[in-house]
Motif scaffolding. Structure first.
Motif, PDB file in Angstrom:
ATOM      1  N   ARG A 777       0.847  -1.197   0.000  1.00  0.00           N
ATOM      2  CA  ARG A 777       0.000   0.000   0.000  1.00  0.00           C
ATOM      3  C   ARG A 777       0.880   1.244   0.000  1.00  0.00           C
ATOM      4  O   ARG A 777       1.933   1.285   0.633  1.00  0.00           O
ATOM      5  CB  ARG A 777      -0.910   0.031   1.228  1.00  0.00           C
ATOM      6  N   ALA A 778       0.401   2.271  -0.709  1.00  0.00           N
ATOM      7  CA  ALA A 778       1.088   3.557  -0.753  1.00  0.00           C
ATOM      8  C   ALA A 778       0.155   4.633  -0.232  1.00  0.00           C
ATOM      9  O   ALA A 778      -1.077   4.513  -0.310  1.00  0.00           O
ATOM     10  CB  ALA A 778       1.514   3.880  -2.185  1.00  0.00           C
ATOM     11  N   ARG A 779       0.734   5.694   0.307  1.00  0.00           N
ATOM     12  CA  ARG A 779      -0.074   6.836   0.710  1.00  0.00           C
ATOM     13  C   ARG A 779      -0.793   7.394  -0.522  1.00  0.00           C
ATOM     14  O   ARG A 779      -0.282   7.331  -1.632  1.00  0.00           O
ATOM     15  CB  ARG A 779       0.804   7.900   1.365  1.00  0.00           C
ATOM     16  N   GLY A 780      -1.977   7.909  -0.261  1.00  0.00           N
ATOM     17  CA  GLY A 780      -2.838   8.317  -1.355  1.00  0.00           C
ATOM     18  C   GLY A 780      -3.889   7.273  -1.663  1.00  0.00           C
ATOM     19  O   GLY A 780      -4.798   7.509  -2.469  1.00  0.00           O
ATOM     20  N   GLY A 781      -3.773   6.082  -1.022  1.00  0.00           N
ATOM     21  CA  GLY A 781      -4.777   5.048  -1.175  1.00  0.00           C
ATOM     22  C   GLY A 781      -4.529   4.085  -2.307  1.00  0.00           C
ATOM     23  O   GLY A 781      -5.481   3.493  -2.833  1.00  0.00           O
ATOM     24  N   PHE A 782      -3.277   3.861  -2.687  1.00  0.00           N
ATOM     25  CA  PHE A 782      -2.956   3.023  -3.846  1.00  0.00           C
ATOM     26  C   PHE A 782      -2.405   1.668  -3.410  1.00  0.00           C
ATOM     27  O   PHE A 782      -1.800   1.541  -2.343  1.00  0.00           O
ATOM     28  CB  PHE A 782      -1.942   3.732  -4.745  1.00  0.00           C
ATOM     29  N   GLU A 783      -2.596   0.677  -4.277  1.00  0.00           N
ATOM     30  CA  GLU A 783      -1.993  -0.636  -4.114  1.00  0.00           C
ATOM     31  C   GLU A 783      -0.984  -0.848  -5.235  1.00  0.00           C
ATOM     32  O   GLU A 783      -1.255  -0.519  -6.385  1.00  0.00           O
ATOM     33  CB  GLU A 783      -3.053  -1.740  -4.145  1.00  0.00           C
TER      34      GLU A 783
END
Length: 831
Positions: A777-783
């Protein structure tokens, strides 16, 4: 003679169990051993290795609230049972103010303490900062400790020297534990799991070409207890001693022996005779509820009975399958696949043989399993030992240390795609904010906001530590975890929920900050956990200080997060401006005479100091304000500090150093530290070796692996910039009048809309030449899925579950802003 039907049913169950093993086994997830755990509670046990016992060798199960460990003992199986809400030796049910544990301090006494800090009264003698903080600020109320729940003993009558082909294992992908062995023609199998969907521990014994003759007994270490048996039921009730208002608890054990004979004994145990299959269901609860200030009221007896009735009605097969589906769904979200050939070695031998890609891969996956096992939806977070404790007097109370440990427990939750595990941290922090408002007013005379000290429990304890040497604030660090969870999830309902907590922490510091000698604003009383300074002059216990760098860095984080949150939620304009006015007045970060980042506002650092805490690099990790890409001078100073502190340390410190080196973009060094963690700071069951056991190292090390492969803490505030140096927001700028001082920067409100920069493979270890990870997971809500070959990024996918914007940094190139719709995926190389 057994009926044909019964035999056919048994064969069917064994085939199902074997098929489950075949379908779900994966060497990247399985811990395996060729001997039982060491169990010092038994009269006859294997020769105990130095520093090893039950906790270090048994295998853990858990559903976030209810936990178990199994030893796999041949003659006697020992199950340790824990409930994360069972504490002892503290107080509950006091008044609103008293329950916080705080000490009411007269204004003149507070001023006496503060004046000692302003006058630099170092050391530990009467009149020193430490002694006055102890005398006037420190709590006199008991913190208490986390307590064990019960023990279950299952005796088989089997002799160890008759056993062949013994295997004990735990599949961390499914949460299934197994023990298998043979005696002559007889084949024996045990299966263990702790169900989150149904809140029970389940154990099944089966035998082929043999029968089972078992005795099941349950005990507790607590002095007040009663055991009642009725056919196949064993009900244990007890109390954990408190300084005020004992905690009541119950354990319900139900034994299904099929056609076997079940006979209760006078000692409260149950004999099972001539069985082919025995299933044991266990439920346990205490009366704790997270209601301040009573912390009481759960109908624990009714909950025990309901859980057992429901589990028995559902039956083993259905319970097991639902448990597997539940755990595998979480574990499969994020999969690390390093390139290695399975060795076939047992896990203890993998550890003993030094590190390897096989062990490093297993450790990562196992730590994710530990996370979901000790933190799901319970009302309190994982503690120093996660969920598992067998002692009435555990090390460091098995409590919540806020000077890194409880925060580190949650660093890997979002990057490793286990957001649900964060919920207990939120629930607990809400209680702290409620309780800490009393501490803020009563101890520090601060009218608004909330305060919390070094140690916490499950009863709202927010007071200062009983020893003035350990006076500190911690709300800013707890809130860093809270807001970072929003950064990963982008859940505005959650942001609404936590905003009052973050604002309250900021409000406290607005009033609590005081001028330093040069007029800048600093935090005090404080320390730099848990380090000393001016040791030759004032001794190794000289720890209390003012304006420690970690406090100042966290304050900038807190104020920036509060500004961003209030902007997103469109509220508190005046308070937002107040924070903006304060930020430039905060004490700057400083580079000292050795080229190091100073730990204190005075240049007291000793280059020979190898202390395990490196709190003054919080802005590097878990913060976001020091980076090799954006703050060159601070980056170099952080490198000097890391060189001074050295490589080897305790387990949790080693985990943190893995994260530090990853953030410094040194993959080789990060991997070196991670190797040390997995081989030299791991017990045979891979629990973190502090020593003794602390679980934060497991979570910190796994967070470090995530940081090696993906970083997303930088923000782009200049959409037209083509380099990170020009694009990224920088929180510190060089002071014009002193180039070794770096002053905090006021963020523009546009930071609330600034896309995160997703940096692929920022610190890939050379030793991991080929590999793949999916579901980061990345900040900003991404996978993010990433594949690399020959040490080079080969491909990547970025998926947006809810829609959003980001910039991609890969192979030294910064992309333009990329906008994705909800459900959309984009691949690298970019079109």
């Amino acid at each position: 003679m057994k009926s044909l039907t019964h035999c056919l049913v048994l064969i069917t169950l064994l085939l199902i169990a074997l098929s489950l093993d075949a379908a779900h086994a994966d060497e990247r997830y399985v811990l395996q051993y060729d001997a039982p755990a060491i169990d010092q509670s038994l009269a006859e046990q294997p020769r105990r290795a130095k520093g090893l016992g039950y906790i270090q060798t048994a295998l853990p199960l858990g559903n976030g609230r209810l936990g178990a460990m199994f030893s796999g003992g041949i003659d006697t199986e020992h199950l340790l049972i824990n409930d994360i809400t069972l504490w002892m030796n503290a107080k509950r049910g006091l008044g609103e103010v008293e329950q916080s544990g705080t000490r009411k301090v007269a204004p003149e006494d507070l001023e006496t303490v503060l004046q000692a800090y302003r006058d630099g009264k170092y050391g530990t003698k009467p009149g020193s900062m430490e002694s006055l903080a102890t005398k006037h600020l420190a709590s006199v109320e008991p913190l208490g400790n986390y307590a064990p729940f019960s023990d279950v003993w299952i005796s088989t009558g089997h002799e160890s020297d008759e056993v062949q082909n013994y295997r004990r294992s735990l599949d961390s992908r499914t949460g299934l534990g197994t023990v298998t062995y043979e005696i002559g023609r007889g084949r024996f199998r045990r299966e263990y799991f702790c169900s989150h969907p149904h809140d029970v521990v389940v154990v099944r014994y089966t035998a082929e070409n043999a029968t089972l003759n078992l005795n099941v007994k349950t005990t507790t270490k607590h002095p007040i207890s009663e055991v009642k048996t009725d056919d196949g039921q064993i009900v244990l009730t007890g109390q954990a001693n408190m300084a005020r208002d004992n905690v009541d608890f119950m354990q319900f054990v139900y034994i299904d022996g099929g056609d076997a004979d079940l006979s209760p004994r006078p000692d409260g145990s149950v004999d099972i005779s001539d069985a082919d299959e025995v299933t044991i269901y266990l439920a346990g609860y205490c009366d704790y509820l997270p209601d301040y200030p009573t912390f009481k009221g759960r109908d624990y007896q009714s909950d025990c009975e309901s859980a057992i009735t429901n589990a028995v009605e559902i039956g083993f097969e259905s319970l097991a399958q639902k448990h597997i589906d539940d755990v595998a769904a979480l574990m499969d979200r994020c999969r690390l696949e390093l390139d290695f050939e399975p060795s076939g070695l047992t896990t203890d031998k993998l550890v003993a043989n030094d590190s390897s890609r096989e062990l490093e891969n297993l450790y990562f996956n196992y730590s994710r399993y530990l996370q979901i096992s000790c933190s799901r939806d319970a009302p309190v977070p994982s503690n120093l030992q996660g969920l598992w404790n067998d002692s009435l007097r555990p090390p460091w109370n098995c409590d919540y240390h806020t000077d890194i440990n409880v925060e580190m427990n949650y660093w890997m939750v979002d990057p490793a795609n286990l957001s649900e595990s964060f919920r207990p941290f939120v629930k607990w922090t809400k209680i702290l904010a409620e309780s800490g408002a009393h501490t803020a007013r009563q101890t520090f005379g601060v009218r608004n906001g909330w305060s919390v000290g070094l140690n916490g429990n499950i009863f709202g304890y927010t007071a200062q530590n009983v020893h003035g040497r350990r006076s500190q604030q911690a709300a800013h660090w707890l809130c860093q975890n809270l807001y970072d969870h929003y950064a990963f999830t982008q859940d505005q309902v959650y942001l609404e929920e936590i905003y009052p907590i973050i604002k309250g922490a900021a409000e406290f510091f607005v009033e609590f900050l005081r001028p330093y000698h040069d007029g800048t604003l600093v935090v005090y009383p404080t320390w730099s956990p848990e380090n000393s300074y001016l040791v030759k002059q004032h001794g190794k216990l000289n720890k209390q200080a003012y304006g420690a760098s970690w406090d100042q860095q966290l304050l900038l984080n807190l104020f920036t997060d509060c500004i961003e949150a209030s902007t997103i939620l469109n509220r508190d304009d005046a308070f937002r401006q107040q924070l903006k006015d304060i930020i430039p007045k905060l004490c700057p970060q400083k580079i000292g005479k050795h080229g190091q980042l100073q730990e204190w506002p005075e240049d007291w650092d000793n280059p020979k100091d190898t202390h395990r805490h490196i709190s003054h690099l919080i802005a590097l990790h878990p913060g976001r304000d020091i980076s090799p890409l954006t703050t060159k001078e601070l980056h170099q100073a952080a490198l000097v500090t890391m060189k001074h502190r050295g490589d080897q340390s305790t387990g949790w410190s080693t985990g943190w150093k893995t994260c530090f080196w990853a953030r410094l973009h040194n993959g080789e060094k990060a991997h070196q530290i991670y190797r040390f963690l997995t081989a030299k700071r791991a017990y045979p069951n891979l629990f973190d070796f502090h020593p003794p056991f602390q679980i934060d190292g497991n979570f910190g090390g796994t967070a470090g692996v995530c940081e090696m492969l993906l970083q997303s803490h930088l923000r782009s505030i200049n959409a037209d910039a083509t380099t990170i140096e020009e694009a990224a927001f920088v929180a510190y700028r060089k002071q014009e009048t002193n180039p070794d001082h770096f002053v905090p920067v006021v963020p523009s409100e546009s930071i609330a809309e600034a896309p995160y920069i997703l940096h692929l493979l920022p610190a890939l270890p050379p030793a991991w030449s080929d590999g793949h990870i999916e579901g980061l997971r990345a900040r900003g809500g991404f996978e993010v899925d990433v594949t690399w070959q020959n040490g080079t990024l080969a491909s990547a996918k970025i998926h947006s579950p809810r829609g959003g914007s980001f910039r991609l940094y890969a192979n030294g190139t910064l992309s333009k802003t990329i906008d994705l719709r909800a459900g959309q995926t984009i691949a690298w190389p970019l079109p």
